[in-house]
Scaffold this motif. Structure first.
Motif, PDB file in Angstrom:
ATOM      1  N   LYS A   1      41.736  51.730   3.023  1.00 36.40           N
ATOM      2  CA  LYS A   1      41.113  51.208   1.832  1.00 36.40           C
ATOM      3  C   LYS A   1      39.981  52.108   1.163  1.00 36.40           C
ATOM      4  N   ALA A   2      39.717  51.750   0.308  1.00 33.79           N
ATOM      5  CA  ALA A   2      38.738  52.614  -0.567  1.00 33.79           C
ATOM      6  C   ALA A   2      37.552  52.841  -0.032  1.00 33.79           C
ATOM      7  N   ALA A   3      36.682  54.111  -0.044  1.00 29.26           N
ATOM      8  CA  ALA A   3      35.598  54.582   0.734  1.00 29.26           C
ATOM      9  C   ALA A   3      34.513  53.265   0.444  1.00 29.26           C
ATOM     10  N   PRO A   4      33.660  53.244   1.351  1.00 25.64           N
ATOM     11  CA  PRO A   4      32.589  52.281   1.384  1.00 25.64           C
ATOM     12  C   PRO A   4      31.595  52.254   0.222  1.00 25.64           C
ATOM     13  N   VAL A   5      31.359  53.657  -0.491  1.00 26.94           N
ATOM     14  CA  VAL A   5      30.785  53.827  -1.505  1.00 26.94           C
ATOM     15  C   VAL A   5      31.106  52.846  -2.673  1.00 26.94           C
ATOM     16  N   VAL A   6      32.538  52.572  -2.780  1.00 30.90           N
ATOM     17  CA  VAL A   6      32.779  51.788  -3.896  1.00 30.90           C
ATOM     18  C   VAL A   6      32.349  50.144  -3.686  1.00 30.90           C
ATOM     19  N   LYS A   7      32.127  49.919  -2.808  1.00 37.38           N
ATOM     20  CA  LYS A   7      31.328  48.652  -2.454  1.00 37.38           C
ATOM     21  C   LYS A   7      29.710  48.375  -3.010  1.00 37.38           C
ATOM     22  N   HIS A   8      29.426  49.609  -2.881  1.00 37.27           N
ATOM     23  CA  HIS A   8      27.861  49.768  -2.894  1.00 37.27           C
ATOM     24  C   HIS A   8      27.724  50.439  -4.405  1.00 37.27           C
ATOM     25  N   SER A   9      28.461  49.732  -5.307  1.00 39.18           N
ATOM     26  CA  SER A   9      28.196  50.470  -6.894  1.00 39.18           C
ATOM     27  C   SER A   9      28.652  49.299  -7.649  1.00 39.18           C
ATOM     28  N   ASP A  10      28.286  49.457  -8.853  1.00 40.93           N
ATOM     29  CA  ASP A  10      28.351  48.341  -9.881  1.00 40.93           C
ATOM     30  C   ASP A  10      29.617  48.688 -10.878  1.00 40.93           C
ATOM     31  N   LEU A  11      30.861  49.215 -10.008  1.00 42.08           N
ATOM     32  CA  LEU A  11      31.908  49.785 -10.761  1.00 42.08           C
ATOM     33  C   LEU A  11      33.005  48.300 -10.437  1.00 42.08           C
ATOM     34  N   PRO A  12      33.934  48.368 -11.355  1.00 38.53           N
ATOM     35  CA  PRO A  12      34.877  46.973 -11.203  1.00 38.53           C
ATOM     36  C   PRO A  12      35.801  47.428 -10.098  1.00 38.53           C
ATOM     37  N   VAL A  13      36.182  46.369  -9.338  1.00 35.11           N
ATOM     38  CA  VAL A  13      37.206  46.593  -8.415  1.00 35.11           C
ATOM     39  C   VAL A  13      38.385  45.784  -8.613  1.00 35.11           C
ATOM     40  N   THR A  14      39.489  46.087  -7.863  1.00 35.08           N
ATOM     41  CA  THR A  14      40.350  44.877  -7.790  1.00 35.08           C
ATOM     42  C   THR A  14      40.375  44.135  -6.561  1.00 35.08           C
ATOM     43  N   GLU A  15      41.135  43.205  -6.399  1.00 34.95           N
ATOM     44  CA  GLU A  15      41.408  42.252  -5.038  1.00 34.95           C
ATOM     45  C   GLU A  15      41.382  43.133  -3.909  1.00 34.95           C
ATOM     46  N   ARG A  16      42.025  44.570  -4.052  1.00 38.29           N
ATOM     47  CA  ARG A  16      42.034  45.308  -2.736  1.00 38.29           C
ATOM     48  C   ARG A  16      40.924  46.210  -2.531  1.00 38.29           C
TER      49      ARG A  16
END
Length: 461
Positions: free
Chosen positions: A279-294
């Motif tokens: 799965k994507a690195a944790p920093v992706v969750k702690h950002s304002d970047l748009p993410v997919t369902e995965r």
């Protein structure tokens, strides 16, 4: 309290989060395309990664099997990124709308750094499921540290079995379970089975027949990347070597090292290797970047982040449309990551110079997997190759792909020496506990002093 650093001058500041395939190759591309600008300080590039090196992950199974030295599969970032700033730290939070990131160094307080252009290339981490005992007993194979640990651990299990007459301890130590039938799982089980078979030649109590290797895969086939026919052939080859390949099977529990599978089987195992997805690195969750369902960053065919300006992404943490297959996304592998990085770097340069961006288009070149010494499977450009020729193709391809001439020569030297000398199968578990003897000596020195103090204490009483 975080403090502000970087990005305070008028020069555009490019922040690259991650120093893996995409991060390092993008920085190298920028060094090449912006050589003069970087030299004059007209552009700044910062690479932030918890490690000071890039790992060539396709070689990790061979590192765990002792075919390649761990030092030869890592590339020091500071040595190759001479015109970039390399921060050995972790990005814990990011706000692209305001153009800042929180960076946590190895020591000291966190820092807030500003940037103008973002490259989100943090990569991926193992995708763990809520299986009892998995977090406590499992290990993955995504880092060079895990490869070293896994090698030492497996060899120590052989030593445990060799040094005891307890049959229950022996059975547990000689049982190795690998979950995940993709590249990482199949190559790991094949390489380590090959290594342990070699190691038993020097043992009196442990023979190859005592070893039990189990490969667990939830799908109905393994190695889907090489096609159904080659995947079926690989399964047959592994079973012919005594490896129990279980398909349509799930790991249900691993509490206290006891493996329970969905097919009803239950047995103790001293080794549990988990390679069932990322799965994507944790920093992706702690950002304002748009993410997919995965949980992946939403990317475009131009390797930009959907809906944002001056923001780019690629690699394992990104969902990049595959223009060669409608409705599909580029798979998270080294083949795509290294090629995406070149296009990404070029598009940043085009953006800086006000030019139109180019899309990433890459046809699949096929796949190749090593299955131990002199064994492999491959389907380059649709051609099916098995056995020794596939193993040779595997080594040729990855030998050419590993970054820097320095690493190419060192890896080639490892392989050449292995043709002459036997593989080393000595466990070095003590390197993970370097202070154990020191602590033992300190404890033994303290005991006489405690005994000497006891009579004095009694006399005083």
């Amino acid at each position: 309290m975080a403090r502000t650093a970087e990005g305070t001058s008028g020069a555009p500041h490019i922040l690259i989060v991650g120093g893996g395939y995409v991060g390092m190759y993008t920085a190298l591309r920028l060094q090449k395309r912006l050589k003069r600008e970087l030299k004059r300080g007209e552009v700044k590039v910062t690479v932030v990664d918890p490690n000071a090196y890039m790992t060539y992950q396709p070689f990790l199974p061979e590192v765990s099997a002792g075919n390649i030295s761990p030092r030869h599969v890592v590339v020091p970032l500071r040595r190759v990124l001479t015109r970039c700033t390399v921060r050995n730290a972790r990005v814990t939070e990011l706000n692209h709308d305001e153009g800042w990131a929180i960076v946590q160094p190895l020591a000291g307080p966190p820092e807030r750094i500003s940037y103008d252009y973002l490259v989100m290339a943090a990569g991926a981490v193992p995708r763990l499921l809520p299986i009892p005992g998995l977090a406590e007993n499992g290990i993955s194979l995504k880092t060079v540290g895990e490869a070293i640990h896994l090698r030492n651990h497996v060899l120590e299990q052989l030593e445990i079995a060799e040094s005891t007459n307890d049959q229950e301890i022996r059975r547990k130590a000689l049982t190795f379970v690998f979950v995940g039938g993709g590249f990482a799982g199949v190559e790991a089980v094949a390489e380590l089975e090959d290594m342990t078979r070699d190691a038993t030649r020097y043992m009196r109590k442990v023979s190859p027949e005592d070893l039990r290797f189990v490969l667990v895969e939830a799908a109905d086939r393994i190695l889907p990347e090489v096609g159904p026919d080659m995947g079926k052939w690989t399964a047959e080859q592994l079973r012919g070597r005594g490896i129990d390949v279980k398909m349509k099977t799930f790991l249900q529990s691993a509490v206290d090292g006891r493996i329970e599978l969905s097919d009803g089987s239950s047995f103790p195992a001293g080794t549990l290797v988990w390679n069932a997805g990322v799965k994507a690195a944790p920093v992706v969750k702690h950002s304002d970047l748009p993410v997919t369902e995965r949980g992946q960053v939403k990317g475009t065919e131009y390797l930009t982040i959907e809906g944002l300006v001056r923001a780019f992404t690629a690699g394992d943490n990104a969902a990049i449309p595959d223009l060669t297959q409608e409705g599909m996304f580029c798979p998270p592998n080294a083949q795509h990551a290294s090629r995406q990085a070149k296009v990404l770097g070029d598009n940043i340069v085009r953006s800086l110079r006000g030019k139109a961006l180019k899309p990433y288009v890459h046809g699949n070149l096929g796949a190749v997997a090593g299955l131990g010494l002199h064994k492999g499977v491959a389907n380059p450009l649709g051609f099916k190759i098995k056995g020794w020729p596939a193993w040779l193709f595997h080594r040729t391809y990855h030998g050419l792909m590993v970054p820097t001439v320095n690493r190419k020569i060192r890896v080639l030297a490892d392989w050449t020496l292995a043709l002459v000398f036997k593989r080393e199968t000595v466990p070095l578990g003590s390197v993970e506990r370097p202070r154990s003897d020191f602590e033992l000596a300190a404890a033994s020195d303290a005991k006489p002093k405690e005994r000497a103090a006891e009579p004095a204490a009694e006399k005083t009483a």
